[in-house]
Write a protein that holds these residues in place. Structure first.
Motif, short mmCIF file in Angstrom:
data_model
loop_
_atom_site.label_atom_id
_atom_site.label_comp_id
_atom_site.label_asym_id
_atom_site.label_seq_id
_atom_site.Cartn_x
_atom_site.Cartn_y
_atom_site.Cartn_z
N ILE A 241 -9.07 -5.38 -0.38
CA ILE A 241 -8.54 -6.53 -0.76
C ILE A 241 -9.76 -7.97 0.18
N THR B 236 0.59 5.53 0.14
CA THR B 236 -0.06 6.82 0.17
C THR B 236 -0.01 7.40 0.51
N ILE C 93 0.94 -1.37 -0.18
CA ILE C 93 0.25 0.20 -0.53
C ILE C 93 1.09 1.64 0.05
N LEU D 40 -9.68 0.52 0.88
CA LEU D 40 -8.59 -0.64 1.53
C LEU D 40 -9.30 -2.01 0.89
N THR D 41 -10.04 -2.16 2.69
CA THR D 41 -10.59 -2.99 3.58
C THR D 41 -11.51 -3.85 2.19
N ILE E 217 -3.95 7.13 -3.46
CA ILE E 217 -3.46 5.45 -2.70
C ILE E 217 -3.20 4.41 -3.25
N ALA F 123 -9.97 6.26 3.00
CA ALA F 123 -8.79 5.41 2.36
C ALA F 123 -9.37 3.86 2.81
N ALA G 37 -2.52 0.43 -4.37
CA ALA G 37 -2.54 -1.48 -3.78
C ALA G 37 -2.06 -2.23 -4.65
#
Ligand SMILES: [Zn+2]
Length: 243
Positions: free
Chosen positions: A49, A11, A9, A45-46, A16, A41, A18
């Motif tokens: 993923i 930032t 990742i 991201l969660t 951002i 953010a 990933a």
């Protein structure tokens, strides 16, 4: 069995990045978002993923709402839309992970809202993920407070679910993610899924009351990650002590 994955990742002030890779440095998924708030953010991201890994659907298949089901689909609707497929506990995997959030939908009459997907004008994520819903609702309004938008989102997600049925015929679909916490959305989505299939025989299983269900685990992404980590540790002979 699952294989180890690594998430990088970066930032920055404007964006951002990933990237998820396997042990051979093969790229499994990449994401890019504009920098806004820390909360946004983290959610982006969660969701990325969880959607790009089989962790949630592994976890639910073993311990949650997918127990006893041989062919299971998991869809998460949040900042983005991701999904996983399991057959006998094994994730369905091709050259890369599935990207069901970018399946094309048929625009409903009168829906001229801009897509929030930078790639597609009519994909599920661009029309019905969190940012698209927020834009439809305007500021300080929740999805549950607008019956028209709620029905439209349910209709679109039902069409997405029907596509999964036609492509892959799962025995159950688990619908998770922040958007799916909206009251009545799952029920309306299930009804829309049935309308989209229009009585076609392959969809008979989809009519079962428990075909579309919410996750049972409080945090399936985390539980799935821990299951995957444990599987890796066992493969490497580390921490193999059983409780
Ligand atoms: Zn798209």
């Amino acid at each position: 069995m699952t294989e180890p994955m690594f998430v990088g990742i970066e930032t920055g002030g404007t964006k951002i990045l990933a990237r998820i890779v396997d042990t051979g440095d093969r790229v499994l998924a990449e994401g890019r978002w504009p920098t806004t708030t820390p909360e946004a953010a983290l959610e982006a991201l969660t969701t990325f993923i969880a959607g790009a890994t089989p962790g949630r659907s592994l976890a639910e298949w073993r311990r949650g709402a997918g127990q006893g089901v041989r062919c299971l689909a998991y869809v998460t609707v949040g900042t983005g839309i991701g999904g996983g497929f399991l057959v006998d506990g094994r994730p369905l995997h091709g050259a890369l992970h599935p990207e069901i959030g970018h399946l094309r939908l048929i625009r409903r009459d009168g829906d001229h809202a801009p897509s929030m997907c930078p790639f597609h004008q009519n994909c599920a994520e661009g029309l019905t993920a969190g940012p698209a819903i927020a834009r439809r609702l305007g500021v300080h309004r929740a999805l549950a407070e607008d019956p028209g938008v709620l029905e439209l989102v349910a209709d679109y997600l039902g069409e997405l679910g029907a596509s999964l049925v036609l492509c892959w015929s799962p025995e159950r679909i688990i619908w998770g993610g922040g958007v799916m916490a909206t009251p009545q959305l799952l029920e309306r989505l299930h009804a829309a899924l049935g309308r989209s299939l229009a009585g076609y025989g392959v969809g008979d299983a989809a009519a079962a009351p428990d075909f579309c269900v919410p996750p049972e685990l409080a945090d399936p992404g985390l539980a799935g990650a821990l299951l995957m980590a444990r599987a890796v540790a066992q493969e490497r002979g580390v921490g193999s002590r059983r409780r």
